[in-house]
Design an enzyme around this catalytic site. Sequence first.
Site, mmCIF file in Angstrom:
data_model
loop_
_atom_site.group_PDB
_atom_site.id
_atom_site.type_symbol
_atom_site.label_atom_id
_atom_site.label_comp_id
_atom_site.label_asym_id
_atom_site.label_seq_id
_atom_site.Cartn_x
_atom_site.Cartn_y
_atom_site.Cartn_z
ATOM 1 N N HIS A 102 0.737 -1.267 -0.075
ATOM 2 C CA HIS A 102 0.087 0.135 -0.083
ATOM 3 C C HIS A 102 0.887 1.459 -0.018
ATOM 4 O O HIS A 102 1.213 1.709 1.002
ATOM 5 C CB HIS A 102 -1.034 0.016 1.211
ATOM 6 C CG HIS A 102 -1.849 1.124 1.122
ATOM 7 N ND1 HIS A 102 -3.044 0.841 1.817
ATOM 8 C CD2 HIS A 102 -2.037 2.339 0.630
ATOM 9 C CE1 HIS A 102 -3.897 1.818 1.704
ATOM 10 N NE2 HIS A 102 -3.082 2.767 1.120
ATOM 11 N N HIS A 136 1.494 5.017 -2.428
ATOM 12 C CA HIS A 136 1.006 5.439 -3.413
ATOM 13 C C HIS A 136 2.400 6.277 -3.926
ATOM 14 O O HIS A 136 2.839 6.949 -3.124
ATOM 15 C CB HIS A 136 -0.013 6.560 -2.894
ATOM 16 C CG HIS A 136 -1.285 6.099 -2.582
ATOM 17 N ND1 HIS A 136 -2.321 5.732 -3.445
ATOM 18 C CD2 HIS A 136 -1.587 5.608 -1.429
ATOM 19 C CE1 HIS A 136 -3.437 5.193 -2.916
ATOM 20 N NE2 HIS A 136 -2.879 5.358 -1.514
ATOM 21 N N HIS A 179 -9.518 0.727 -1.454
ATOM 22 C CA HIS A 179 -9.697 1.626 -0.287
ATOM 23 C C HIS A 179 -11.061 1.403 0.248
ATOM 24 O O HIS A 179 -11.963 1.906 -0.583
ATOM 25 C CB HIS A 179 -9.115 3.168 -0.415
ATOM 26 C CG HIS A 179 -7.680 3.381 -0.567
ATOM 27 N ND1 HIS A 179 -7.271 2.774 -1.667
ATOM 28 C CD2 HIS A 179 -6.755 3.909 -0.098
ATOM 29 C CE1 HIS A 179 -5.765 2.982 -1.520
ATOM 30 N NE2 HIS A 179 -5.560 3.897 -0.710
ATOM 31 N N GLU A 189 -11.676 3.174 5.787
ATOM 32 C CA GLU A 189 -10.491 4.047 6.434
ATOM 33 C C GLU A 189 -11.251 5.157 6.971
ATOM 34 O O GLU A 189 -11.478 5.359 8.369
ATOM 35 C CB GLU A 189 -9.664 4.680 5.437
ATOM 36 C CG GLU A 189 -8.696 5.802 6.175
ATOM 37 C CD GLU A 189 -7.944 6.400 4.942
ATOM 38 O OE1 GLU A 189 -6.779 7.019 5.245
ATOM 39 O OE2 GLU A 189 -8.083 6.509 3.681
ATOM 40 N N ASP A 207 1.718 4.001 2.914
ATOM 41 C CA ASP A 207 0.523 4.740 2.302
ATOM 42 C C ASP A 207 1.338 5.897 1.334
ATOM 43 O O ASP A 207 1.813 5.677 0.191
ATOM 44 C CB ASP A 207 -0.088 5.176 3.296
ATOM 45 C CG ASP A 207 -1.740 5.738 2.893
ATOM 46 O OD1 ASP A 207 -1.848 5.945 1.534
ATOM 47 O OD2 ASP A 207 -2.409 6.194 3.480
ATOM 48 N N ASP A 208 1.562 7.215 2.162
ATOM 49 C CA ASP A 208 2.065 8.380 1.468
ATOM 50 C C ASP A 208 3.018 8.871 2.329
ATOM 51 O O ASP A 208 3.072 9.740 3.106
ATOM 52 C CB ASP A 208 1.201 9.361 1.154
ATOM 53 C CG ASP A 208 -0.215 8.961 0.494
ATOM 54 O OD1 ASP A 208 -0.064 9.100 -0.846
ATOM 55 O OD2 ASP A 208 -1.203 8.545 0.850
#
Length: 347
Positions: A24, A26, A204, A207, A285-286
């Site tokens: 996961h 991005h 997704h 969340e 994630d980011d």
Amino acid sequence: MNFDAIPRQQLPALLRTMPKAELHLHIEGSLEPELIFRLAARNGVALPYASVEALRAAYAFTDLQSFLDIYYAGASVLIEETDFFEMTWAYFQRAAADNVVHAEIFFDPQTHTARGVPMEKVILGLHHAAERAHQELRISSRLILCFLRHLSEDEAFATLEGALPYRRHFIGVGLDSSERGHPPEKFSRVFARCRELGLEVVAHAGEEGPPAYIRTALDDLQVRRIDHGVRCTEDPTLVERLARERVPLTVCPLSNVKLCVFPNLAHHNLPALLDAGLCVTVNSDDPAYFGGYVNQNYLELFAAQPGLGAREAWQLAANSFEASFVADATKAAWRLQLDAVFRAAGA
């Protein structure tokens, strides 16, 4: 293995050195402020921030949307194929330092094609960086094209069609961006088309959105993995189903805190998900925006949760291999590497 033989003070070193997959991530969210400013200068893009420090200071998010506003502004500096290559190669170098042996990388083509950047430049830039990472860093990887859920399904169809000439370079599709008000079933037809094409499908869900979004992603979109999914604990029957069907959850601890899903890592429900028998994984994630790459997520989570030990570390890494979209023989080879690291540590 005797996991209890590994003392807690040895955990940080073990978390750093154990092989792991990241599922996961991005890629646009790995764009560090320094590279944003360098690419902005090279491409003549004006930024609404005076300096790297001013941009970092803006990373005080209150929810997902407040993050996305800055995320899309940062991505505006990506114009040429070499920009996408440089961003992705920078991620792979950090992943190698974290002992990531495999990465499944999300990318958002609509963020770029809407600005007039050709699909070819996006995908080929990522692909060539992945090739170099495999050759020089021995990291395997896969690309997953994500549809932006705040846009229409028709736009998702157009994006899919635009990407199909490069089908050999990506293995699946996902669904990201603003979750609230954009349930998975909004994209039922395009996901059905992707399954017909033999693409892997993930989404997704759970969340900021409710547990019902997780159910719809499973039943309507027929996804094989849930990205995030932490709100499943609000629905015990859903938790039972996720455990029974071994549906992986790609959990991102630092992201969840940064976007106010949990107040801090001590309150994160990942240990409860593990205890319930779910196939939970740890991811970043980011990472440029949320305070750390995958090892930082492991380190800070385990520091905040005294109940997590060597057994859980091994399980999370093993889960990351199990949940990956690679051949069983490859997964088995990674498991052997993982076991060797733990035995060397005394397990």
